[in-house]
Write a protein that holds these residues in place. Structure first.
Motif, PDB file in Angstrom:
ATOM      1  N   LEU A  16       0.843  -1.199   0.000  1.00 60.37           N
ATOM      2  CA  LEU A  16       0.000   0.000   0.000  1.00 60.37           C
ATOM      3  C   LEU A  16       0.878   1.249   0.000  1.00 60.37           C
ATOM      4  CD1 LEU A  16      -2.475   1.829   0.561  1.00 60.37           C
ATOM      5  CD2 LEU A  16      -2.356   1.112   2.953  1.00 60.37           C
ATOM      6  N   ILE A  17       0.661   2.138  -0.957  1.00 61.82           N
ATOM      7  CA  ILE A  17       1.357   3.430  -0.971  1.00 61.82           C
ATOM      8  C   ILE A  17       0.306   4.528  -0.835  1.00 61.82           C
ATOM      9  CG2 ILE A  17       2.857   4.983  -2.278  1.00 61.82           C
ATOM     10  CD1 ILE A  17       4.190   2.584  -3.529  1.00 61.82           C
ATOM     11  N   GLY A  18       0.424   5.298   0.262  1.00 66.59           N
ATOM     12  CA  GLY A  18      -0.580   6.330   0.576  1.00 66.59           C
ATOM     13  C   GLY A  18      -1.432   5.860   1.746  1.00 66.59           C
ATOM     14  N   ARG A  21      -6.353   9.563   4.670  1.00 65.51           N
ATOM     15  CA  ARG A  21      -7.723   9.392   5.166  1.00 65.51           C
ATOM     16  C   ARG A  21      -8.434   8.171   4.610  1.00 65.51           C
ATOM     17  NH1 ARG A  21     -10.452  14.166   7.089  1.00 65.51           N
ATOM     18  NH2 ARG A  21     -12.281  13.675   5.859  1.00 65.51           N
ATOM     19  N   ILE A  22      -8.336   7.958   3.296  1.00 65.72           N
ATOM     20  CA  ILE A  22      -9.147   6.893   2.698  1.00 65.72           C
ATOM     21  C   ILE A  22      -8.592   5.504   3.003  1.00 65.72           C
ATOM     22  CG2 ILE A  22      -8.088   6.725   0.401  1.00 65.72           C
ATOM     23  CD1 ILE A  22     -11.855   6.851   1.222  1.00 65.72           C
ATOM     24  N   SER A  23      -7.335   5.445   3.456  1.00 57.43           N
ATOM     25  CA  SER A  23      -6.723   4.115   3.673  1.00 57.43           C
ATOM     26  C   SER A  23      -7.432   3.335   4.785  1.00 57.43           C
ATOM     27  CB  SER A  23      -5.233   4.250   3.983  1.00 57.43           C
ATOM     28  OG  SER A  23      -5.036   4.928   5.205  1.00 57.43           O
ATOM     29  N   THR A  63      -2.580   7.423  -3.045  1.00 61.66           N
ATOM     30  CA  THR A  63      -1.974   8.756  -2.928  1.00 61.66           C
ATOM     31  C   THR A  63      -2.965   9.803  -3.438  1.00 61.66           C
ATOM     32  OG1 THR A  63      -0.994   8.599  -5.128  1.00 61.66           O
ATOM     33  CG2 THR A  63       0.336   7.801  -3.288  1.00 61.66           C
ATOM     34  N   ILE A  64      -2.581  11.066  -3.341  1.00 62.38           N
ATOM     35  CA  ILE A  64      -3.437  12.143  -3.860  1.00 62.38           C
ATOM     36  C   ILE A  64      -3.443  12.098  -5.400  1.00 62.38           C
ATOM     37  CG2 ILE A  64      -3.144  13.652  -1.864  1.00 62.38           C
ATOM     38  CD1 ILE A  64      -1.018  15.193  -3.519  1.00 62.38           C
ATOM     39  N   PRO A  65      -4.490  12.635  -6.043  1.00 65.30           N
ATOM     40  CA  PRO A  65      -4.585  12.523  -7.505  1.00 65.30           C
ATOM     41  C   PRO A  65      -3.331  12.969  -8.255  1.00 65.30           C
ATOM     42  CG  PRO A  65      -6.652  13.313  -6.616  1.00 65.30           C
ATOM     43  CD  PRO A  65      -5.701  13.250  -5.454  1.00 65.30           C
TER      44      PRO A  65
HETATM   45  N1  NAD Z   1     -10.744  11.257   1.828  1.00 61.88           N
HETATM   46  C1  NAD Z   1     -11.836  10.786   1.252  1.00 61.88           C
HETATM   47  O1  NAD Z   1     -12.954  10.902   1.812  1.00 61.88           O
HETATM   48  C2  NAD Z   1     -11.757  10.059  -0.053  1.00 61.88           C
HETATM   49  C3  NAD Z   1     -12.887   9.353  -0.460  1.00 61.88           C
HETATM   50  C4  NAD Z   1     -12.825   8.624  -1.627  1.00 61.88           C
HETATM   51  C5  NAD Z   1     -11.677   8.650  -2.391  1.00 61.88           C
HETATM   52  N2  NAD Z   1     -10.595   9.384  -2.022  1.00 61.88           N
HETATM   53  C6  NAD Z   1      -9.407   9.381  -2.895  1.00 61.88           C
HETATM   54  O2  NAD Z   1      -8.346   8.746  -2.201  1.00 61.88           O
HETATM   55  C7  NAD Z   1      -7.087   9.321  -2.592  1.00 61.88           C
HETATM   56  C8  NAD Z   1      -6.361   9.756  -1.344  1.00 61.88           C
HETATM   57  O3  NAD Z   1      -7.164  10.673  -0.650  1.00 61.88           O
HETATM   58  P1  NAD Z   1      -6.965  10.920   0.903  1.00 61.88           P
HETATM   59  O4  NAD Z   1      -8.099  11.767   1.336  1.00 61.88           O
HETATM   60  O5  NAD Z   1      -6.682   9.629   1.614  1.00 61.88           O
HETATM   61  O6  NAD Z   1      -5.635  11.834   0.856  1.00 61.88           O
HETATM   62  P2  NAD Z   1      -4.642  12.175   2.066  1.00 61.88           P
HETATM   63  O7  NAD Z   1      -4.027  13.478   1.739  1.00 61.88           O
HETATM   64  O8  NAD Z   1      -5.332  11.997   3.373  1.00 61.88           O
HETATM   65  O9  NAD Z   1      -3.532  11.007   1.959  1.00 61.88           O
HETATM   66  C9  NAD Z   1      -2.686  10.914   0.839  1.00 61.88           C
HETATM   67  C10 NAD Z   1      -1.561   9.939   1.130  1.00 61.88           C
HETATM   68  O10 NAD Z   1      -0.750   9.811  -0.037  1.00 61.88           O
HETATM   69  C11 NAD Z   1       0.632  10.013   0.333  1.00 61.88           C
HETATM   70  N3  NAD Z   1       1.312  10.571  -0.829  1.00 61.88           N
HETATM   71  C12 NAD Z   1       1.056  11.740  -1.463  1.00 61.88           C
HETATM   72  N4  NAD Z   1       1.898  11.894  -2.495  1.00 61.88           N
HETATM   73  C13 NAD Z   1       2.707  10.803  -2.516  1.00 61.88           C
HETATM   74  C14 NAD Z   1       3.797  10.375  -3.333  1.00 61.88           C
HETATM   75  N5  NAD Z   1       4.233  11.121  -4.351  1.00 61.88           N
HETATM   76  N6  NAD Z   1       4.389   9.183  -3.061  1.00 61.88           N
HETATM   77  C15 NAD Z   1       3.952   8.428  -2.030  1.00 61.88           C
HETATM   78  N7  NAD Z   1       2.936   8.773  -1.215  1.00 61.88           N
HETATM   79  C16 NAD Z   1       2.328   9.955  -1.456  1.00 61.88           C
HETATM   80  C17 NAD Z   1       0.575  10.936   1.527  1.00 61.88           C
HETATM   81  O11 NAD Z   1       1.793  10.838   2.266  1.00 61.88           O
HETATM   82  C18 NAD Z   1      -0.640  10.361   2.258  1.00 61.88           C
HETATM   83  O12 NAD Z   1      -0.254   9.196   2.982  1.00 61.88           O
HETATM   84  C19 NAD Z   1      -7.425  10.457  -3.559  1.00 61.88           C
HETATM   85  O13 NAD Z   1      -7.271   9.996  -4.880  1.00 61.88           O
HETATM   86  C20 NAD Z   1      -8.906  10.763  -3.290  1.00 61.88           C
HETATM   87  O14 NAD Z   1      -9.564  11.218  -4.443  1.00 61.88           O
HETATM   88  C21 NAD Z   1     -10.604  10.071  -0.848  1.00 61.88           C
END
Ligand code: NAD
Length: 385
Positions: free
Chosen positions: A12-14, A17-19, A76-78
């Motif tokens: 898992l990378i990232g 929140r969604i993890s 990760t973020i988009p």
């Molecule tokens: N938060 C939500 O409610 C939600 C719901 C559905 C889908 N999503 C999708 O999930 C994805 C992540 O959203 P989130 O809210 O968990 O974001 P977040 O900012 O909470 O977490 C992002 C994670 O990605 C990591 N990251 C960022 N850039 C990176 C890189 N270059 N290499 C390695 N790791 C990297 C960060 O360190 C962090 O652990 C997005 O695509 C978002 O559209 C989020």
């Protein structure tokens, strides 16, 4: 005695929140094993590993280089999706990513091409259409309950993410915005229900050039808004049906949050298709009305205020099960078939979204060239636990 099939080993990378919901869902099923996790913030990853029993925390590069890992789960973020997914494929690993696939169509094509060359699989969220709601809706359509589908509409109006997300910047940067963030749920469902989209048009604007973070340690900090935050699209499906989609971060409230499909004999409606409350989008009522009924039929039929009968299908999942698409992908890889949450489907949805976003500048319809495989309804016994 047959050998127990090996689980699909995932890095898992990232770990943001969604993890949490992914780690919760994947922890319930033996088909997928999260063997390592990492991110830009290894403290955050360590906390998640401890909470969900992930055995190893490592930097993203180490996870990518681990020969015992079969696939990468890219949460990760988009803006980082393309680099992480390409690196996964280059390292010889399958990849499953959060939505959107990427922000730029050319990157999406590069990912699909590299996967083909490498003989690897690309899967992508959303997997919400595997939920009981959308599976029930598809079953009603397949049964001909509303005759021939002629149109559909999706409407989600929110006031963005800065009131509940302490780091909402990416939602307002290039690659973010309500269409790329929320559109994938409804457009993927529309393609699952009605087939591919042939051409689109759009209109878009933004109510604010900057927005204030209203929660967490950065409360009071302003962010620049780089993208349109109120987006409306017109959709023409290959089968001739016509649809509309409105996705907004500029709406305080609305009585219109609906997803509907119109047919020659009736209408099907999902009354509250809200992705912010994840369970809401996987489960809940589906209504339909036909020329023979004077009122909506509710399915599942509410038996009381807080008890629900399961819809008259066992297809699909009845709770927030984000991550289930990865389990379905592991099954598809083992059986040599295309996963339901395929990269090709995500690419098609991306082509539709970028077409809607480009249309206002040109004042023209945009032709959609890709034709993804349309996912089948889930089998009764999926997922085997
Ligand atoms: N938060 C939500 O409610 C939600 C719901 C559905 C889908 N999503 C999708 O999930 C994805 C992540 O959203 P989130 O809210 O968990 O974001 P977040 O900012 O909470 O977490 C992002 C994670 O990605 C990591 N990251 C960022 N850039 C990176 C890189 N270059 N290499 C390695 N790791 C990297 C960060 O360190 C962090 O652990 C997005 O695509 C978002 O559209 C989020």
């Amino acid at each position: 005695m047959g050998e127990t099939p090996k689980s699909f080993r995932v890095g898992l990378i990232g770990t943001g929140r969604i993890s949490d919901i992914y780690l919760t869902t994947l922890g319930k099923y033996p088909q997928v094993d999260i063997v390592a996790c990492g991110s830009l913030d290894l403290e955050e990853s360590r906390a998640k590993a401890q909470r969900y029993g992930v055995p190893r925390v490592a930097a993203p590069q180490e996870i990518l280089a681990d020969p015992d890992i079969d696939g990468i789960l890219n949460l990760t973020i988009p803006a980082a999706h393309a680099d992480v997914s390409m690196a996964a494929l280059e390292a010889g690993k399958h990849v499953y990513s959060e939505k959107p696939l990427v922000s730029d169509l050319a990157d999406g094509q590069r990912i699909l091409d590299l996967a083909t060359v490498q003989g690897l699989c690309v899967g992508n969220a959303p997997d919400t259409f595997l939920g009981v709601r959308w599976q029930t809706l598809r079953k009603l359509l397949d049964e001909g309950r509303i005759g021939t589908p002629t149109g559909c509409a999706a409407f989600v109006g929110t006031h963005g993410t800065e009131r509940h997300n302490p780091n909402p910047d990416f939602y307002y940067q290039t690659g973010g915005g309500p269409m790329l963030d929320l559109g994938p749920y409804y457009l993927t469902a529309m393609v699952f229900l009605l087939g591919p989209i042939a051409r689109v048009a759009g209109m878009a604007n933004r109510a604010f050039d900057r927005r204030m973070i209203e929660t967490g340690p950065r409360n009071g900090e302003w962010m620049a808004v780089e993208v349109d935050t109120h987006v409306q699209g017109l959709l023409e499906f290959s089968n001739g049906a016509a649809g509309t989609i409105t996705m907004s971060f500029d709406i305080w409230d609305s009585e219109m949050p609906r997803f509907e499909v119109y047919g020659t004999e009736g209408t099907i409606c999902i009354p509250d298709p809200d992705p912010v409350h994840g369970a809401n989008i996987f489960q809940g009522e589906v209504w339909y009305r036909t020329r023979d009924t004077a009122r909506w039929t509710h399915q599942p039929r509410p038996a009381g205020r807080d008890t629900w009968q399961i819809a008259d299908t066992t297809h699909g999942l009845n709770e927030d099960s984000r991550g289930i698409g990865l389990i379905e992908m592991a099954d598809a890889i083992a059986k040599g078939r295309v996963p339901r949450c395929s990269g090709a489907l995500a690419y098609h949805v991306l082509e539709v979204m970028t077409g809607i976003l480009q249309s206002p500048a040109s004042g023209r319809y945009v032709t959609i060239n890709s034709r993804p495989p349309v996912p089948d309804i889930l089998p009764e016994n999926f997922p085997e636990s």
